[in-house]
Design an enzyme around this catalytic site. Structure first.
Site, PDB file in Angstrom:
ATOM      1  N   ASP A   1       0.811  -1.209   0.000  1.00  0.00           N
ATOM      2  CA  ASP A   1       0.000   0.000   0.000  1.00  0.00           C
ATOM      3  C   ASP A   1       0.850   1.268   0.000  1.00  0.00           C
ATOM      4  OD1 ASP A   1      -2.720  -0.002  -0.380  1.00  0.00           O
ATOM      5  OD2 ASP A   1      -3.158   0.818   1.596  1.00  0.00           O
TER       6      ASP A   1
ATOM      7  N   ASP B   1      -0.577 -10.466   7.819  1.00  0.00           N
ATOM      8  CA  ASP B   1       0.137  -9.190   7.887  1.00  0.00           C
ATOM      9  C   ASP B   1       1.599  -9.398   7.521  1.00  0.00           C
ATOM     10  OD1 ASP B   1      -2.095  -7.830   8.598  1.00  0.00           O
ATOM     11  OD2 ASP B   1      -1.594  -7.605  10.717  1.00  0.00           O
TER      12      ASP B   1
ATOM     13  N   ASP C   1     -11.641  -5.510  10.437  1.00  0.00           N
ATOM     14  CA  ASP C   1     -11.664  -6.957  10.577  1.00  0.00           C
ATOM     15  C   ASP C   1     -12.783  -7.413  11.518  1.00  0.00           C
ATOM     16  OD1 ASP C   1     -10.421  -5.785  12.758  1.00  0.00           O
ATOM     17  OD2 ASP C   1      -8.459  -6.628  12.323  1.00  0.00           O
TER      18      ASP C   1
END
Length: 612
Positions: free
Chosen positions: A27, A188, A326
């Site tokens: 990102d 992650d 989440d």
């Protein structure tokens, strides 16, 4: 290197590589990350055969070479030396480029993908980048490698990007055109795979003949390799992992925590439970068309305008509008009739890096508790949205986290008011000689004893429990308090990413279990002020009791017993903080500005209260 080790660890699962596709969602859109991934792609041609031939664990190169000893078998030893040398060379190349801050022109010629950065403006203003680095290429033994794809979704200042949820949704769409796997693993960047059997284990739940059709996702616990023996920051989440999530598992399934989770793709796309919702494994595309025309079409799926006037972020993909995307996504899935599974194997499936400073912990929990409170107040609140849709026990499980922020109010009261009452001798609780004292004594003792025994049962230490109580106090009187106020007052929410990189000094103090303060922030100032206030009140009590005769002192302590115990316990918990305020000289001490503010505020509050 942390990112690359995570990528290589999931590429090396003990599972048919032609059925695996690994996507790196960057990102930040960094050419440095892309360069590192190109190096990992080359190294994987040697690393995956080595893992396959010698059945090694773990399959993160950094973790393996850190823990493994030289093999005694001659051939294995030769291969070990060769692969380790390749890894060190790759590491040096990546770190040299990273330290220089740019990819040199001669290295940019090694891969046509670097041309994408010719028109790159900034991490927040750039076109979509999708590059397939490995398309089931062969390794150095002629066996297939997993797909390896780099993706940086388009970002423009005029379009809100919805943080991690936006990145995940773009990744879901892009992957549907390249591999379209029925199962999606979300990890992650700092959570490497620690067990090569994890994929097979998760599939056992989805493919179960009796219950598999009910399962939406399989959640693994978060485990951390850098947590010290006595958990100075309470970062292991020990009780949550060993007790709380197992309780939720028995009531319909745990919440989704954003990493280490296997999802069914069709359910993430909004599918409702109908009783016969089995996975159609025939929908997977093992070899999709990935020509240049297809890549341009795929880039459109990662554009910042694709979701306009669609259900993405609402009924499809991860939910938008909440810092804990989440949790709210998992809750909505449960409310659609699906169940989830919590699997906590003996060998940890994923291992990551925990926060190593107090400020990181407080900032992280402010975001979490703020997001959880937003869930409670939203239309997806477990109180009303979940009522009648999920097990009442699961509603209580969600509320345990949604009420983190409001719990700051009673904690703040008990941390301040009883101590201030010592200044004037005003009792808030029954005297020791009263029969009404027993309920208070019982509650205090029972809660502490249960909490302590539960922590030890989960494998913790006595000192670790004491450290956990300290961090619990700090979070509730700062992180949760600010989260509560921000949400109630309607302040702008800021999504703060927790840094997991620490310099050598911080690392050394962390290994010695010395708390790292070192940052001047409202959170740290609040914690220090409350600690100073309790210290002032206790010192005043000591001075006051020295001037009393024996009888008066005895009556006073009988009357103010609960106040004394609370104040003394708070001062004892705060001993590392006082040390950082007045004694320590290293960079991890509390900044002088925070010390001055906290002392002045504590004295001001105590004087005002005493004069009232």
């Amino acid at each position: 290197m942390m990112v690359i080790n995570t990528v290589l660890s999931v590429m090396a699962y003990d599972y048919p590589p032609e059925k695996l596709a690994v996507y790196l969602s960057d990102d930040g859109g960094s050419e440095l990350t892309f360069y590192a991934l190109t190096q990992a792609a080359m190294f994987s041609k040697h690393w995956l055969p080595y893992c396959r031939n010698y059945k090694i664990e773990p399959r993160s190169p950094a973790a393996y070479f850190k823990s493994a000893s030289r093999p005694s078998n001659t051939k294995h030893d030769r291969d070990y030396i060769f692969v380790k040398k390749l890894f060190e060379e790759m590491k040096d190349r990546i770190e040299n480029v990273t330290n220089s801050g740019r990819v040199p022109d001669e290295l940019r010629l090694e891969h046509e993908g670097f041309s994408e950065w010719d028109s790159f403006t900034s991490p927040r203003d750039h076109a979509a980048i999708v590059k397939i680095l490995l398309d089931h290429n062969d390794d150095n033994e002629g066996q297939s490698l997993p797909n390896l794809v780099y993706m940086a979704r388009e970002k423009r200042p005029s379009h809100f990007h919805n943080f991690k949820a936006g990145a995940m949704n773009a990744l879901i769409r892009v992957s549907s055109k390249i591999s379209n796997g029925s199962i999606i693993l979300n990890v992650d960047c700092d959570m490497y795979s620690n067990s090569s059997d994890t994929v097979r284990d998760a599939l056992c739940f989805f493919m179960d003949e009796e219950k598999g059709h009910e399962i939406a996702f399989v959640q693994y616990p978060q485990c951390f390799e850098n947590v010290t023996k006595n958990e100075v920051y309470g970062g292991s989440m020990r009780v949550l992992r060993e007790v709380d999530f197992h309780g939720m598992d028995g009531n319909g399934g745990p919440m989704y925590v954003g990493t280490g989770c296997f999802h069914r793709r069709d359910i993430l796309l909004g599918k409702n439970f109908d009783g016969e919702s089995r996975i159609d494994w025939t929908l997977e595309n093992d070899h999709n068309d990935t020509t240049e025309n297809m890549i341009e079409e795929i880039k459109n799926l990662a554009s910042c305008t694709f979701e306009i006037d669609t259900e993405w972020g609402k009924e499809m993909g991860l939910k938008y509008g909440c810092p804990v995307e989440d949790v709210i996504t998992g809750l909505s899935i449960h409310c659609r009739g699906w169940k989830s599974v919590f699997y906590n194997p003996k060998r940890e499936a994923f291992i990551g890096v925990s926060a190593t400073t107090l400020d990181q912990i407080l900032v992280q929990h402010k975001r979490w508790s703020e997001g959880d409170l937003m869930v409670l107040l939203s239309k997806y609140s477990p109180l009303w949205y979940g009522l009648g849709r999920v097990n009442p026990g699961l509603i209580m499980g969600y509320l345990m986290y949604c009420l983190w922020a409001p719990s700051s109010v009673p904690t703040l009261y008990y941390s301040i008011i009883p101590s201030l009452c010592l200044l004037k001798g005003v009792p808030l609780f029954p005297t020791v000689t009263s029969e009404w004292f027993l309920p208070f004594a019982y509650v205090i003792f029972a809660i502490c004893a249960f909490d302590y025994l539960e922590f030890l049962w989960c494998g913790g230490t006595t000192r670790g429990w004491w450290n956990d109580r300290r961090i619990w106090l700090y979070k509730r009187t700062s992180s949760y308090l600010y989260a509560f106020l921000d949400t109630i007052l309607g302040s702008d929410l800021s999504f703060v990413i927790s840094s997991k990189v620490m310099d050598n000094d911080v690392k050394a103090r962390h290994e010695k279990e010395i708390m790292e303060f070192g940052v001047a922030s409202p959170l740290t100032t609040t914690v220090a002020t409350i600690a100073m206030l309790n210290l002032v009140c206790l010192l005043r009590l000591v001075m006051k009791s020295m001037l009393m005769d024996t009888t008066t002192r005895r009556v006073y302590y009988e009357t103010m017993a609960v106040h004394v115990v609370l104040c003394a316990a708070l001062v004892a918990l705060n001993m590392p903080l006082y040390w950082a305020l007045f004694v320590r000289k290293d960079n991890g001490k509390i900044p002088d500005s925070v010390t001055i503010k906290s002392v002045i505020l504590a004295l001001f509050i105590s004087i005002i209260f005493y004069l009232l």
